[in-house]
Scaffold this active site. Structure first.
Site, PDB file in Angstrom:
ATOM      1  N   ASP A 228      -8.710 -10.225  -5.960  1.00  0.00           N
ATOM      2  CA  ASP A 228      -8.704 -10.799  -4.492  1.00  0.00           C
ATOM      3  C   ASP A 228      -8.800 -12.054  -4.564  1.00  0.00           C
ATOM      4  O   ASP A 228      -8.383 -12.861  -4.019  1.00  0.00           O
ATOM      5  CB  ASP A 228     -10.071 -10.229  -3.946  1.00  0.00           C
ATOM      6  CG  ASP A 228     -10.242  -8.798  -3.313  1.00  0.00           C
ATOM      7  OD1 ASP A 228      -9.057  -8.405  -3.215  1.00  0.00           O
ATOM      8  OD2 ASP A 228     -11.311  -8.328  -2.869  1.00  0.00           O
ATOM      9  N   ASP A 254      -0.287  -6.269  -3.352  1.00  0.00           N
ATOM     10  CA  ASP A 254      -0.066  -7.441  -3.922  1.00  0.00           C
ATOM     11  C   ASP A 254       1.574  -8.026  -3.925  1.00  0.00           C
ATOM     12  O   ASP A 254       2.044  -8.856  -4.621  1.00  0.00           O
ATOM     13  CB  ASP A 254       0.003  -7.427  -5.486  1.00  0.00           C
ATOM     14  CG  ASP A 254       0.786  -6.275  -6.086  1.00  0.00           C
ATOM     15  OD1 ASP A 254       1.133  -5.487  -5.387  1.00  0.00           O
ATOM     16  OD2 ASP A 254       1.403  -6.445  -7.245  1.00  0.00           O
TER      17      ASP A 254
END
Length: 332
Positions: A228, A254
């Site tokens: 994160d 991602d």
């Protein structure tokens, strides 16, 4: 004048209706409006020569302390008295009927606001001129108006706040909370808009889909918090290095998607190389550990352009995904 109407002490009445001066005074004393008559003095003031009971009640003075007194004697030498005297003088000079608002602020009497009607007349001596006046206390009305105006301003302010909040909520709903970029749900909406503009202006349009090559292993070795943190850092990096016309999206997981107007296929590939070079030369440091760990980031990027590869948003995204797949295969 109709045959059944005559003039009696200045009032038009029928012959059957007889009224004395004392009856007229008694009638005027029943009115809640202030009724008065003033005559000019030699020193530029105005002397009250007649007043009804309502005006006496407001002044809280007996008639002998009002009748025969000038405006300055009643109100004192203050701005309010001067303003009233000047207004009376203006009516006396021009003969115009004037309606205006005045207040008793600055005097020793209760603060009230009046709507006053002034007029010039000659009676009973045609050589002598008087100012007649009727004042109505409009303090309650003004208070209600001011209250309504204040409420209106507060309501308008609240509406503006709600409108701002609504726009903010709408903006927040379009943003990915982790990266601050636009979210995947709005890709098609924005892409269709930019594609329509490109077709209208006959300019090229490209999209780039970016994938973090080593993201899965970073998550597995350092944890999801590290992942994160990396995504958040990349979002900030992309925003800081984009053109003002570019649209940036987190495309899920991602992946990121850039919509870059006015760039053709070769320019998009060159732009992708610049992004890859800049990111690979950055060292990302994890901050959630006691000892920040440097991490190198590798990107795979797929490009597609209108009109070379596709003419619809669906085909542009499909072509860019295929190019991304080839780029990942090449890097592996």
């Amino acid at each position: 004048m109709p045959a059944n109407v005559t003039e009696h002490i200045g009032i038009m009445i029928t012959p059957e209706f007889q009224v004395s001066a004392s009856s007229l005074v008694a009638y005027l004393d029943q009115l809640r409006d202030h009724i008065f008559i003033a005559e000019p003095t030699s020193n530029g003031d105005f002397r009250i020569v007649a007043s009804n009971q309502a005006m006496l009640n407001f002044l809280r003075l007996p008639s002998q302390q009002v009748i025969g007194k000038t405006i300055r004697e009643l109100l004192g030498n203050n701005d309010t008295a001067e303003r009233i005297v000047n207004t009376y003088q203006g009516v006396l000079d021009t003969g115009k009927h004037v309606i205006y608002e005045e207040d008793s602020g600055g005097t020793e009497f209760a603060f009230d606001v009046f709507e006053t009607s002034l007029f010039r007349f000659n009676a009973p001596d045609p050589e002598k001129t008087y100012i007649g006046g009727i004042s109505r206390n409009i303090s309650l009305r003004k208070s209600i108006q001011e209250s309504l105006e204040s409420s209106r301003h507060k309501l308008e302010s609240k509406v503006r706040e709600l409108d701002l909040l609504q726009r903010q909520l709408q903006e927040d709903s379009m943003r990915d909370p982790l990266t601050g970029l636009l979210n995947k749900r709005h890709v098609e909406e924005f892409l269709n808009h930019e594609l329509a503009r490109a077709k209208r202006t006959q300019h090229p349009l490209s999209i780039l889909i970016l994938d973090i090559q080593n993201f899965k292993s970073l998550n597995e070795t350092l944890g999801h918090q590290a992942g994160d943190e990396l995504l958040r850092w990349l979002g900030q990096f992309f925003r800081a290095n984009r053109r003002s016309s570019d649209l940036l999206f987190r495309f899920g997981g991602d992946k990121f998607l850039f919509v870059v107007p006015d760039i053709d296929t070769s320019q998009a590939q060159a732009f992708a190389e610049v992004i890859n070079h800049d990111v690979s030369n950055e060292t990302f440091s994890l901050q959630h550990t006691n000892k920040p760990e440097p991490v190198k980031i590798n990107l795979a990027i797929g490009c597609a352009s209108y009109p070379e590869q596709a003419h619809s948003s669906f085909d542009l995204i499909r072509s860019a995904k295929e190019a991304l797949y080839r780029a990942k295969q090449f890097k592996n």
